[in-house]
Design a protein around this motif. Sequence first.
Motif, PDB file in Angstrom:
ATOM      1  N   ASN A  21       0.545   1.137   4.946  1.00  0.00           N
ATOM      2  CA  ASN A  21       0.652   0.060   4.542  1.00  0.00           C
ATOM      3  C   ASN A  21       1.423  -0.459   3.607  1.00  0.00           C
ATOM      4  O   ASN A  21       2.278  -1.458   3.208  1.00  0.00           O
ATOM      5  N   LEU A  22       1.155   0.182   3.411  1.00  0.00           N
ATOM      6  CA  LEU A  22       2.627   0.738   1.395  1.00  0.00           C
ATOM      7  C   LEU A  22       3.528   0.712   1.797  1.00  0.00           C
ATOM      8  O   LEU A  22       4.975  -0.420   0.874  1.00  0.00           O
ATOM      9  N   ALA A  23       4.187   1.493   2.615  1.00  0.00           N
ATOM     10  CA  ALA A  23       5.360   1.644   2.971  1.00  0.00           C
ATOM     11  C   ALA A  23       6.105   0.689   3.861  1.00  0.00           C
ATOM     12  O   ALA A  23       7.175  -0.024   3.175  1.00  0.00           O
ATOM     13  N   PHE A  24       5.494  -0.151   4.397  1.00  0.00           N
ATOM     14  CA  PHE A  24       5.949  -1.264   4.989  1.00  0.00           C
ATOM     15  C   PHE A  24       6.070  -2.517   4.306  1.00  0.00           C
ATOM     16  O   PHE A  24       7.107  -3.220   3.940  1.00  0.00           O
ATOM     17  N   GLU A  25       4.819  -2.448   3.511  1.00  0.00           N
ATOM     18  CA  GLU A  25       5.330  -3.922   2.191  1.00  0.00           C
ATOM     19  C   GLU A  25       6.203  -3.466   1.685  1.00  0.00           C
ATOM     20  O   GLU A  25       6.962  -4.817   1.276  1.00  0.00           O
ATOM     21  N   ALA A  26       7.172  -2.259   1.185  1.00  0.00           N
ATOM     22  CA  ALA A  26       7.783  -2.019   0.707  1.00  0.00           C
ATOM     23  C   ALA A  26       9.436  -2.260   1.268  1.00  0.00           C
ATOM     24  O   ALA A  26       9.990  -2.899   0.616  1.00  0.00           O
ATOM     25  N   LEU A  27       8.957  -1.439   2.357  1.00  0.00           N
ATOM     26  CA  LEU A  27       9.869  -2.278   3.761  1.00  0.00           C
ATOM     27  C   LEU A  27      10.365  -3.801   3.656  1.00  0.00           C
ATOM     28  O   LEU A  27      10.906  -4.453   2.965  1.00  0.00           O
ATOM     29  N   TYR A  28       8.826  -4.271   3.497  1.00  0.00           N
ATOM     30  CA  TYR A  28       9.085  -5.945   3.549  1.00  0.00           C
ATOM     31  C   TYR A  28       9.953  -6.116   2.374  1.00  0.00           C
ATOM     32  O   TYR A  28      10.295  -6.936   2.672  1.00  0.00           O
ATOM     33  N   ASP A  29       9.572  -5.912   0.792  1.00  0.00           N
ATOM     34  CA  ASP A  29      10.162  -6.810   0.050  1.00  0.00           C
ATOM     35  C   ASP A  29      11.380  -6.209  -0.276  1.00  0.00           C
ATOM     36  O   ASP A  29      11.834  -7.115  -1.217  1.00  0.00           O
ATOM     37  N   ARG A  30      11.950  -5.148   0.817  1.00  0.00           N
ATOM     38  CA  ARG A  30      13.250  -5.153   0.387  1.00  0.00           C
ATOM     39  C   ARG A  30      14.078  -5.463   1.038  1.00  0.00           C
ATOM     40  O   ARG A  30      14.856  -6.248   0.527  1.00  0.00           O
ATOM     41  N   TYR A  31      13.823  -6.551   2.131  1.00  0.00           N
ATOM     42  CA  TYR A  31      14.352  -6.477   3.144  1.00  0.00           C
ATOM     43  C   TYR A  31      14.524  -8.664   3.388  1.00  0.00           C
ATOM     44  O   TYR A  31      14.932  -9.154   4.146  1.00  0.00           O
ATOM     45  N   TRP A  32      13.165  -8.790   2.965  1.00  0.00           N
ATOM     46  CA  TRP A  32      12.189  -9.983   3.676  1.00  0.00           C
ATOM     47  C   TRP A  32      13.165 -10.938   3.554  1.00  0.00           C
ATOM     48  O   TRP A  32      14.141 -11.948   4.275  1.00  0.00           O
ATOM     49  N   LYS A  33      13.389 -10.936   1.418  1.00  0.00           N
ATOM     50  CA  LYS A  33      14.255 -12.557   1.678  1.00  0.00           C
ATOM     51  C   LYS A  33      15.782 -12.517   2.208  1.00  0.00           C
ATOM     52  O   LYS A  33      16.121 -13.241   3.061  1.00  0.00           O
ATOM     53  N   LYS A  34      16.482 -11.255   1.952  1.00  0.00           N
ATOM     54  CA  LYS A  34      18.043 -11.234   2.594  1.00  0.00           C
ATOM     55  C   LYS A  34      18.090 -11.493   4.550  1.00  0.00           C
ATOM     56  O   LYS A  34      18.768 -12.258   4.687  1.00  0.00           O
ATOM     57  N   LEU A  35      16.565 -11.146   4.827  1.00  0.00           N
ATOM     58  CA  LEU A  35      16.968 -11.799   6.913  1.00  0.00           C
ATOM     59  C   LEU A  35      16.695 -13.132   6.360  1.00  0.00           C
ATOM     60  O   LEU A  35      17.270 -13.906   7.191  1.00  0.00           O
ATOM     61  N   TYR A  36      15.544 -13.716   5.955  1.00  0.00           N
ATOM     62  CA  TYR A  36      15.472 -15.240   5.616  1.00  0.00           C
ATOM     63  C   TYR A  36      16.330 -15.627   5.509  1.00  0.00           C
ATOM     64  O   TYR A  36      16.716 -17.226   6.140  1.00  0.00           O
ATOM     65  N   TYR A  37      17.215 -15.543   4.420  1.00  0.00           N
ATOM     66  CA  TYR A  37      18.110 -16.472   3.894  1.00  0.00           C
ATOM     67  C   TYR A  37      19.453 -16.664   5.147  1.00  0.00           C
ATOM     68  O   TYR A  37      19.833 -17.200   5.478  1.00  0.00           O
TER      69      TYR A  37
END
Length: 185
Positions: A21-37
């Motif tokens: 789960n923590l690796a998933f959170e790290a990946l999420y944090d890495r890409y979420w903002k860019k994809l959101y924009y």
Amino acid sequence: MKDFGGRSDEELILLIQQDDNLAFEALYDRYWKKLYYQAARKTNSLEDAQEIVQNIFASLWLRRHQLQIESNLASYLAVAVKYKVFKYLAEQYKKEAFSHEADWVDFDNSTEDWLQFEELRIRLDQLVSELPEKCQLIFKLSREEGLTYKQIAENLHISVKTVETQLSRALKKIRAGIQRFLITL
């Protein structure tokens, strides 16, 4: 908490496939903002953009054991956003087109045009998927990601001339396939 900041996307994907789960959170944090924009720019709706990106990450987690990413993760996610946004815009179009039932008489051939566009889009996707893997990747990086020849060459560790050649082949095959398709319409 583990530190995943120095881990590559590939390493994080392997950990995610092992239910980390923590690796998933790290990946999420890495890409979420860019994809959101990216989604927000295309949809003009912050709420819908957030839902699109959340759905992509939810799908990624649910399919983690079967996940096979052939290109780099950033490209994979950008394409996922593109298709989700396209689907969203198609749904919005349908809602707008059918929300005014009294206007049915005024409809011209926009429905037919939309169906032809959909057929053309599907045929284009088929043509791109028929390209050799490297050619397909270069085409997607150029046309879907908007990368320059130089950026593609640097990302793939190939020469700019190879990028030009591969893209020229891809466009030639796609143009020929589209022309054959348009003749049959």
